[in-house]
Design an enzyme around this catalytic site. Structure first.
Site, PDB file in Angstrom:
ATOM      1  N   SER A 260      12.052  -0.506  16.444  1.00  0.00           N
ATOM      2  CA  SER A 260      12.889  -1.153  17.441  1.00  0.00           C
ATOM      3  C   SER A 260      13.292  -2.520  16.940  1.00  0.00           C
ATOM      4  O   SER A 260      12.787  -3.022  15.941  1.00  0.00           O
ATOM      5  CB  SER A 260      12.138  -1.293  18.753  1.00  0.00           C
ATOM      6  N   LYS A 261      14.227  -3.109  17.669  1.00  0.00           N
ATOM      7  CA  LYS A 261      14.805  -4.367  17.247  1.00  0.00           C
ATOM      8  C   LYS A 261      13.745  -5.463  17.145  1.00  0.00           C
ATOM      9  O   LYS A 261      13.839  -6.356  16.314  1.00  0.00           O
ATOM     10  CB  LYS A 261      15.890  -4.773  18.232  1.00  0.00           C
ATOM     11  N   ARG A 262      12.758  -5.380  17.988  1.00  0.00           N
ATOM     12  CA  ARG A 262      11.753  -6.437  18.024  1.00  0.00           C
ATOM     13  C   ARG A 262      11.053  -6.645  16.680  1.00  0.00           C
ATOM     14  O   ARG A 262      10.637  -7.720  16.347  1.00  0.00           O
ATOM     15  CB  ARG A 262      10.723  -6.147  19.116  1.00  0.00           C
TER      16      ARG A 262
END
Ligand code: GLU
Length: 490
Positions: A260-262
């Site tokens: 994910s982007k995180r």
């Protein structure tokens, strides 16, 4: 049967690496079977719609050389256009068809109108959750009389249309990657197929369009696996033959959490901006969770297509190893023509030096060292003489005295003054000449080359002295040597 596969992005922002993988598999599958690759833009979720995202998607595809045969595309000025006989390919333009289909399902008793407010649904879910039940629509509106429904519709009361899925039994289908999969109907909710604004949800829109566009294979992310029973229910309701399904497993971080982007960048656009070449991305992403042959990592698109087989894709999530991405990119950078490589490094190199001669000399040395754009300036800086004085205790080699270091640097200085200009044309000729001189004087390489290298670079670690002499040129190299001699004599 002619294979027809569709890429079906939602224009909701950047392209996730996982979506790119699905798109690449669509393209490879179409290549492999000489089928038709279609681009349909799924814009039914107007709340998440991002202006310009569809155009950006097309531009990135174009950069990657994935060109659909049919469907949405962009013209030379990046405006969306439609091509092909199965249009419209922009999903919301098919709303009339979707609404007619929903109505037909109501008439068949396989869908119904639901007037429940968001608040009521929220309370219902909370109650179900608190009592440990699965959260699903409780079918309150299914109990309404046809007259009641009719009056409320006439009055213009906001409502959605839901599928009425079976409440018992099960459904089994064959997934091209995972084999046979069974879902119990009681796990499946009465899916909303038309929202209060009259626009279809993904489930009805995609199913209806896949049928109308004669899609033979649906390749998509694993997150849609649990929706497939609902889609099969719609196919069955209309007596249509469903396409074959292949659900591609998730991409994972090295700690096996969902990518994910995180945890860093996951957008295709950002990788292109960082200077990963299109061929690198294609090769890298295609091999996430699939490898045509165990002994190789480098494949052209044609080679990937030749081997492509849905049943060979791993069933479990694929861990993304970004170190491999750098390695692959250095490989593809070495394949670029000299001209393409100088275009690639130009802007970054210009941040370090404006001198075209020095740029040219550095370019050749960057070839084997650069893996991505952000490496260029850092590495190139090493090949530009600094103004700072080198440190005496770094220049001296091991137990060497300052006097000895000065003698060695003087010898190099004298040599550099007398060698012909042609010897400066490559690091290798400088190396030969200097090593010859060292041998003639009966010195060891270390006692000369270490002080020389640190003199030029000012650093403990740096590229070899011959490369530094080559990029610095005669004048700057002699100036550095004089500077070092001054420091050592102080
Ligand atoms: N629009 C959906 C998505 O972006 C497509 C899913 C599908 O391929 O059916 O994930």
């Amino acid at each position: 049967m002619t294979v027809r596969v569709r890429m079906a992005p939602s224009p909701t922002g950047f392209i996730h690496i996982g979506n790119l993988r699905t798109v690449i598999y669509d393209a490879l599958f179409a290549d492999r079977h000489k089928g038709t690759l279609i681009l349909r833009i799924e814009d039914t979720d107007q709340k998440r719609f991002v202006e310009g995202a569809a155009e950006a998607f097309c531009r990135s595809l174009k950069t990657l050389g994935i060109i659909p045969d049919e469907g949405m595309w962009i013209d030379d000025s990046s405006k969306l256009i439609e091509r092909g006989p199965y249009g419209p390919y922009l999903q919301t333009k098919r709303t009339d068809i979707h609404q007619a289909r929903a109505k037909e399902l109501i008439e068949k008793g396989l869908a119904y109108r639901c007037f429940c407010s968001a608040e009521r649904l929220e309370e219902m879910r909370k109650a179900q959750h608190d009592s440990g039940q699965p959260t699903r629509y409780d079918r309150a509106c299914l109990k309404l009389s046809p007259e009641d429904v009719e009056t409320r519709v006439q009055k213009g009361e906001p409502h959605v249309i839901r599928l009425k899925v079976p409440d018992q039994g099960s459904v089994t289908f064959h997934d091209e990657i995972r084999g046979d999969i069974t879902f119990d109907w009681k796990e499946i909710d009465d899916q909303v197929i038309i929202k209060a604004d009259g626009i279809a949800t993904y489930h009805l829109a995609a199913t209806s369009d896949d049928h109308d566009m004669e899609i033979t294979h649906v390749i998509r992310g694993e997150e849609w696996l649990s929706s497939t029973p609902k889609h099969l229910f719609i196919y069955q309701a209309f007596g249509w033959e469903p396409p074959k399904f292949a659900h591609v497993p998730l991409l994972l971080n090295p700690d096996r959490t969902k990518l994910s982007k995180r945890q860093g960048d996951v957008s295709v656009e950002s990788y292109l901006e960082k200077g990963y070449l299109p061929e690198t991305l294609l090769n890298f992403v295609a091999l996430l969770g699939w490898n045509p042959t165990a002994d190789r990592e480098i494949f052209t698109r044609a080679e990937l297509a030749e081997h492509f087989d849905l049943s060979k894709i791993n069933r479990s999530g694929a861990v993304v190893n970004f170190e491999k991405l750098d390695w692959l990119n250095s490989h593809y950078l070495k394949q670029l023509s000299e001209e393409a490589f100088s275009v690639y490094i130009h802007d970054e190199l210009a941040k370090v030096t404006q001198d075209p001669d020095i740029q040219k000399r550095i370019a050749g040395l960057l070839r084997d060292r650069v893996a991505k754009k952000s490496d260029i300036a850092t590495i190139a800086t090493d090949f530009i003489p600094s103004n700072e004085d080198p440190q005496a205790d770094l220049i001296r080699w091991k137990e060497q005295t300052s006097e000895d270091a000065i003698t060695r640097l003087h010898a190099v200085r004298e040599l550099l003054l007398i060698i012909p200009a042609s010897d400066w044309s490559a690091p290798a000729t400088l190396e030969t000449k200097i090593k010859q001189m060292i041998a003639e004087r009966g010195w060891g390489n270390g006692e000369v080359l270490w002080p020389l290298r640190v003199t030029l670079s000012g650093k403990k670690q740096s590229p070899p002295p011959f490369e530094l002499l080559f990029t610095f040129g005669e004048k700057a190299s002699l100036a550095r040597i004089d500077q070092a001699i001054r420091v050592l004599s102080a």
